[in-house]
Design an enzyme around this catalytic site. Structure first.
Site, PDB file in Angstrom:
ATOM      1  N   VAL A   1      42.563  31.354  41.738  1.00 16.70           N
ATOM      2  CA  VAL A   1      42.838  29.953  41.424  1.00 16.70           C
ATOM      3  C   VAL A   1      44.122  29.478  42.117  1.00 16.70           C
ATOM      4  O   VAL A   1      44.157  28.425  42.753  1.00 16.70           O
ATOM      5  CB  VAL A   1      42.944  29.765  39.884  1.00 16.70           C
ATOM      6  CG1 VAL A   1      43.474  28.386  39.525  1.00 16.70           C
ATOM      7  CG2 VAL A   1      41.582  29.990  39.233  1.00 16.70           C
TER       8      VAL A   1
ATOM      9  N   ASP B   1      54.247  35.177  43.083  1.00 17.38           N
ATOM     10  CA  ASP B   1      53.416  36.149  42.362  1.00 17.38           C
ATOM     11  C   ASP B   1      54.280  37.370  42.046  1.00 17.38           C
ATOM     12  O   ASP B   1      55.134  37.750  42.848  1.00 17.38           O
ATOM     13  CB  ASP B   1      52.206  36.561  43.211  1.00 17.38           C
ATOM     14  CG  ASP B   1      51.074  37.109  42.367  1.00 17.38           C
ATOM     15  OD1 ASP B   1      50.022  36.450  42.288  1.00 17.38           O
ATOM     16  OD2 ASP B   1      51.235  38.209  41.769  1.00 17.38           O
TER      17      ASP B   1
ATOM     18  N   ARG C   1      50.538  41.886  46.848  1.00 15.55           N
ATOM     19  CA  ARG C   1      49.785  40.655  47.153  1.00 15.55           C
ATOM     20  C   ARG C   1      50.628  39.727  48.048  1.00 15.55           C
ATOM     21  O   ARG C   1      50.129  39.169  49.023  1.00 15.55           O
ATOM     22  CB  ARG C   1      49.435  39.959  45.820  1.00 15.55           C
ATOM     23  CG  ARG C   1      48.846  38.578  45.937  1.00 15.55           C
ATOM     24  CD  ARG C   1      47.390  38.586  46.318  1.00 15.55           C
ATOM     25  NE  ARG C   1      46.745  37.287  46.155  1.00 15.55           N
ATOM     26  CZ  ARG C   1      45.748  36.884  46.910  1.00 15.55           C
ATOM     27  NH1 ARG C   1      45.268  37.642  47.870  1.00 15.55           N
ATOM     28  NH2 ARG C   1      45.181  35.710  46.705  1.00 15.55           N
TER      29      ARG C   1
ATOM     30  N   THR D   1      44.115  35.196  32.174  1.00 15.66           N
ATOM     31  CA  THR D   1      44.023  35.209  30.708  1.00 15.66           C
ATOM     32  C   THR D   1      42.873  36.150  30.345  1.00 15.66           C
ATOM     33  O   THR D   1      41.770  35.700  30.040  1.00 15.66           O
ATOM     34  CB  THR D   1      43.787  33.787  30.144  1.00 15.66           C
ATOM     35  OG1 THR D   1      42.857  33.097  30.989  1.00 15.66           O
ATOM     36  CG2 THR D   1      45.052  32.999  30.047  1.00 15.66           C
TER      37      THR D   1
ATOM     38  N   THR E   1      42.723  29.438  31.646  1.00 12.79           N
ATOM     39  CA  THR E   1      41.773  29.128  30.575  1.00 12.79           C
ATOM     40  C   THR E   1      42.252  29.756  29.266  1.00 12.79           C
ATOM     41  O   THR E   1      42.551  30.954  29.222  1.00 12.79           O
ATOM     42  CB  THR E   1      40.380  29.697  30.930  1.00 12.79           C
ATOM     43  OG1 THR E   1      40.055  29.274  32.242  1.00 12.79           O
ATOM     44  CG2 THR E   1      39.330  29.230  29.943  1.00 12.79           C
TER      45      THR E   1
ATOM     46  N   CYS F   1      35.684  34.987  33.879  1.00 15.51           N
ATOM     47  CA  CYS F   1      35.547  33.724  33.140  1.00 15.51           C
ATOM     48  C   CYS F   1      34.459  33.773  32.076  1.00 15.51           C
ATOM     49  O   CYS F   1      34.753  33.838  30.885  1.00 15.51           O
ATOM     50  CB  CYS F   1      35.267  32.595  34.116  1.00 15.51           C
ATOM     51  SG  CYS F   1      36.672  32.303  35.200  1.00 15.51           S
TER      52      CYS F   1
ATOM     53  N   ARG G   1      36.611  42.191  38.820  1.00 19.09           N
ATOM     54  CA  ARG G   1      37.197  42.122  37.480  1.00 19.09           C
ATOM     55  C   ARG G   1      36.092  41.985  36.444  1.00 19.09           C
ATOM     56  O   ARG G   1      35.205  41.161  36.576  1.00 19.09           O
ATOM     57  CB  ARG G   1      38.149  40.918  37.376  1.00 19.09           C
ATOM     58  CG  ARG G   1      39.418  41.128  38.173  1.00 19.09           C
ATOM     59  CD  ARG G   1      40.213  39.878  38.240  1.00 19.09           C
ATOM     60  NE  ARG G   1      39.449  38.792  38.833  1.00 19.09           N
ATOM     61  CZ  ARG G   1      39.799  37.519  38.773  1.00 19.09           C
ATOM     62  NH1 ARG G   1      40.887  37.182  38.128  1.00 19.09           N
ATOM     63  NH2 ARG G   1      39.077  36.599  39.335  1.00 19.09           N
TER      64      ARG G   1
END
Ligand SMILES: NC(=O)c1ccc[n+]([C@@H]2O[C@H](COP(=O)([O-])OP(=O)(O)OC[C@H]3O[C@@H](n4cnc5c(N)ncnc54)[C@H](O)[C@@H]3O)[C@@H](O)[C@H]2O)c1
Length: 444
Positions: free
Chosen positions: A19, A48, A53, A99, A139, A279, A350
């Site tokens: 995102v 980050d 990364r 999250t 989220t 998600c 993930r």
């Protein structure tokens, strides 16, 4: 305090994953504002905590495969950093940290709490007449942004919410790997801590989102809208998964049934399958957690979750059942599993439910080979201690083949090519409806 300039504000994106990175890249583009037609000149700091990364991004490598090296190099007004010091003088923070859920399927707010503490440290050192605005995109359940994040920022800074800093919540709707539904091509829901800030946040996103924005009545409404989008999808898939179990008992092919039913104008087009990822398989637990805290037990949502979480076990059982019927020796049989990513054409592993499938198969003594052309081999090793291959081994024949993910590389394999990696008695399990019918696969 005055609101930040929409044209020249300095932005800090906290968390550069699926995102955060696309958002940081897009916001840093020096292009015309879609609302005012004035040229945007925003500087973006992409922060980050994961040094690896950041180093990869600095070297032009994006593990999420959303950007090529050339695209990253073109982002002139974007700086990647893992140093908190670089966030000084930021007007607008956008928090895009994960999250997840923990092992007992409870929300894990640690990344969000840590990001809120980071923002608190930075804004307490700030010396500016401009009102800092912190927009959350992660989220959560309705109410979490203000109950958890805003509370931390107030406690750690001594600043007053709405007076000394403003907040926004604007959920992300991108679909990793999908080049059609991208950040700027999907309408975006926005919200803010008061009318002024809400309108500012709405214009901020309106400056880059082509189909425009939808200003929700409150942060809580925007949070709820996001979490139900994924909960609804999860439940729709759960229904089809349950129907596919019923149809298997009835000896009817689910995909044939769906093709027939789809001819009605209002039939919802969902397919059976494994529900993984960050998600759909996770967000409903945020909602059910809060509902239970408030004394309501969500029957339907949790039933859907149970059905979807149980699919890997059910698929493994279908294979074992079929082997038993063919009087095959089960222990030691080689199974080729095609796909590890949680969905097609993307490297994201993930919360992939294929891990559960592998565990189930191994519990029967089966030997598994996992192939995924998209997934980084080290990533699979690090996250799941799983050795995978990027290519299907040539000249090896498997007793069973499970097409678990519909990556385009698998969908395009021809009948003859399947036969090259099969024995005479190979059992095929087709989770995504991609295997040729002539192979007589067990379709889920
Ligand atoms: N991936 C999607 O398709 C998608 C779509 C819509 C919404 N979301 C939501 O957006 C949020 C982010 O998801 P994602 O997929 O980008 O996650 P991600 O795991 O890809 O990326 C998150 C990044 O945040 C970093 N991070 C973690 N804690 C941090 C901290 N305290 N400070 C700074 N960086 C930190 C991580 O190192 C990682 O690089 C989640 O809440 C998710 O549910 C994701």
């Amino acid at each position: 305090m005055k609101l930040p300039s929409l044209i020249t504000c300095r932005i800090g994106v906290i968390g550069l994953g699926y995102v955060g990175l696309p958002l940081a890249v897009e916001l840093s583009k020096s292009k015309e504002c879609l609302l005012t037609k004035i040229k945007l000149e925003r500087r973006v700091i992409g922060f980050d905590i994961n040094k690896e990364r950041i180093n990869e991004l600095l070297n032009g490598y994006d593990l999420t495969k959303e950007f090529s090296s050339e695209e990253l190099k073109k982002a002139d007004f974007l700086e990647f950093t893992h140093s908190e010091e670089r966030l000084t003088n930021i007007d607008v923070f956008i928090v895009t940290v994960p999250t997840p859920i923990d092992i007992s399927k409870q929300p894990d707010f640690e990344p969000l709490k840590n990001a809120s503490r980071l923002v608190a440290r930075v804004i307490s050192r700030r010396n500016s007449e401009v009102l800092p605005i912190i927009i959350f995109e992660s989220t959560v359940y309705p109410g979490a942004t203000e109950e958890i994040c805003v509370k931390i920022i107030e406690e750690e800074t001594g600043l007053k919410y709405r007076q000394d800093f403003g907040c926004g919540y604007s959920p992300e709707r991108i679909n990793p790997g999908d080049k059609q539904h991208t950040l700027t091509s999907i309408k975006k829901v926005t919200s803010g801590s008061d009318l002024n800030v809400a309108q500012w946040v709405d214009k901020f996103y309106g400056s880059i989102i082509i189909p425009g924005t939808y200003l929700a009545k409150s942060i809580k409404v925007a949070e709820a809208a996001k979490v139900i989008e994924n909960t609804q999808r999860d439940l729709n898939i759960a229904l089809i998964n349950e129907l596919s179990i019923i149809f298997k008992i009835m000896n009817i092919d689910t995909l044939d049934v769906l093709s027939a039913a789809r001819t009605k104008w209002n039939f919802l087009d969902f397919k059976p399958g494994l529900v993984g990822g960050h998600c759909i398989g996770v967000d409903p637990y945020y909602l059910t957690y809060k509902a239970q805290q408030l004394g309501y037990y969500p029957e339907v949502v949790l039933a859907g979750r149970r059905i979807n979480d149980n699919m890997p076990k059910w698929i493994a059982e279908q294979l074992i059942l079929s082997m038993a019927k063919k009087e095959m020796i089960i222990g030691g049989q080689e199974v080729l599993i095609l796909g590890l990513a949680f969905k097609a054409n993307c490297p994201d592993i993930r919360n992939t439910r294929i891990i559960d499938l592998i565990k189930n198969l191994r519990s029967y003594g089966l030997l598994t080979t996992v192939v995924d052309p998209y997934v980084n081999i080290n990533d699979a090793e690090m996250k799941y201690q799983l050795q995978i291959l990027n290519k299907i081994p040539k000249d090896h024949k498997y007793g069973s083949i499970i097409a678990a993910v519909d990556h385009k590389e698998f969908s395009s394999i021809t009948y003859e090519e399947w036969l090259n990696i099969s024995r005479k008695d190979t059992i095929y399990i087709d989770v995504k409806g991609i295997l040729p019918r002539e192979l007589n696969p067990i379709r889920i």
